[in-house]
Design a protein around this motif. Structure first.
Motif, short mmCIF file in Angstrom:
data_model
loop_
_atom_site.label_atom_id
_atom_site.label_comp_id
_atom_site.label_asym_id
_atom_site.label_seq_id
_atom_site.Cartn_x
_atom_site.Cartn_y
_atom_site.Cartn_z
N PHE A 175 0.78 -1.22 0.00
CA PHE A 175 0.00 0.00 0.00
C PHE A 175 0.82 1.28 0.00
O PHE A 175 0.31 2.35 -0.16
CB PHE A 175 -0.96 0.01 1.19
N HIS A 176 2.10 1.18 0.20
CA HIS A 176 2.95 2.37 0.18
C HIS A 176 4.31 1.94 -0.32
O HIS A 176 4.82 0.91 0.08
CB HIS A 176 3.03 2.99 1.57
N ASP A 177 4.91 2.74 -1.16
CA ASP A 177 6.14 2.33 -1.80
C ASP A 177 7.38 2.51 -0.95
O ASP A 177 8.46 2.10 -1.33
CB ASP A 177 6.32 3.06 -3.13
N SER A 178 7.28 3.10 0.23
CA SER A 178 8.47 3.27 1.05
C SER A 178 8.49 2.24 2.17
O SER A 178 7.47 1.98 2.79
CB SER A 178 8.50 4.68 1.64
N PRO A 179 9.65 1.64 2.42
CA PRO A 179 9.73 0.72 3.54
C PRO A 179 9.63 1.49 4.84
O PRO A 179 9.94 2.67 4.90
CB PRO A 179 11.11 0.08 3.38
N GLY A 180 9.21 0.85 5.86
CA GLY A 180 9.07 1.51 7.15
C GLY A 180 8.29 0.64 8.09
O GLY A 180 8.12 -0.55 7.86
N GLN B 276 2.75 10.35 8.85
CA GLN B 276 4.01 9.82 8.35
C GLN B 276 5.17 10.62 8.93
O GLN B 276 4.99 11.74 9.39
CB GLN B 276 4.05 9.84 6.84
N GLY B 277 6.34 10.02 8.90
CA GLY B 277 7.50 10.72 9.42
C GLY B 277 8.78 9.97 9.14
O GLY B 277 8.76 8.83 8.68
N ALA B 278 9.87 10.63 9.41
CA ALA B 278 11.19 10.03 9.24
C ALA B 278 12.08 10.51 10.37
O ALA B 278 11.98 11.65 10.81
CB ALA B 278 11.77 10.41 7.90
N HIS B 279 12.94 9.61 10.83
CA HIS B 279 13.78 9.91 11.97
C HIS B 279 15.10 9.16 11.84
O HIS B 279 15.10 7.97 11.54
CB HIS B 279 13.05 9.48 13.25
N ASP B 280 16.19 9.85 12.02
CA ASP B 280 17.50 9.23 12.03
C ASP B 280 18.00 9.28 13.46
O ASP B 280 18.22 10.36 14.01
CB ASP B 280 18.45 9.97 11.08
N ASP B 281 18.18 8.12 14.07
CA ASP B 281 18.61 8.10 15.47
C ASP B 281 20.12 8.19 15.64
O ASP B 281 20.63 8.08 16.75
CB ASP B 281 18.07 6.86 16.18
N ARG C 190 11.69 5.46 8.64
CA ARG C 190 10.45 6.04 8.14
C ARG C 190 9.24 5.25 8.64
O ARG C 190 9.32 4.04 8.83
CB ARG C 190 10.46 6.02 6.62
N PHE C 191 8.13 5.96 8.80
CA PHE C 191 6.86 5.28 9.05
C PHE C 191 5.79 5.96 8.24
O PHE C 191 5.90 7.12 7.83
CB PHE C 191 6.50 5.24 10.55
N TYR C 192 4.75 5.21 7.96
CA TYR C 192 3.61 5.71 7.18
C TYR C 192 2.38 4.96 7.66
O TYR C 192 2.38 3.73 7.69
CB TYR C 192 3.83 5.44 5.69
#
Length: 151
Positions: free
Chosen positions: A35-40, A80-85, A106-108
């Motif tokens: 359902f979404h093309d980005s992994p997460g 949705q969001g993205a985070h680099d720890d 990433r999450f969605y």
């Protein structure tokens, strides 16, 4: 000779298996990629309906508010969001992980809402890793009383 009689309870077996069946890592992975093309990963959500709004709570620990985007489209709420720890820099210095359980990257999550909503007046709050989004119901989706006329 004695016999032990044991009742057969298939419902109990299904109840024991059900939580694992819907586990995010096993069940949701194929759907997430379809359902979404980005992994997460998919943050868990609670959806609550009040008289005048829909409240969605999502667990997204470790993120900053500016790393999260909230939009609406076709009656759905999209979080949705993205985070680099910073763990990539640590692993380059010769260290290696034995366990990695904290969420990063990433999450969605696209949440279909149970009623029609209006984005005007919507608000969000992020506290202790929990994102709370409150979206007002559209006027036609709100409960209303209908008076009965006597004949």
């Amino acid at each position: 000779m004695t016999f032990a009689i044991r009742s057969w309870r298939p419902q109990a077996r299904r109840q024991a298996i059900a939580p694992r069946f819907f586990d995010d890592e096993w069940f949701a992975r194929p759907f997430r990629l379809a359902f979404h093309d980005s992994p997460g990963w998919l943050p868990p959500v609670d959806i609550e309906e009040t008289d005048d709004a829909v409240v969605v709570r999502a667990s997204v620990p470790g993120f900053q508010p500016d790393e999260i985007q909230i939009t609406t489209a076709d009656g759905d709420l999209i979080i949705q969001g993205a985070h680099d720890d910073g763990s990539q820099a640590e692993s380059d210095e010769g260290s290696r992980y034995h366990v990695r359980e904290r969420r990063a990257g990433r999450f969605y999550r696209r949440v279909p809402l149970p009623v029609r909503i209006t984005a005007a007046g919507a608000g969000a709050r992020y506290e202790n890793g929990v994102l709370t989004v409150r979206v007002p119901k559209a006027e036609e989706a709100r409960a209303a009383s209908i008076a009965i006329e006597s004949a």
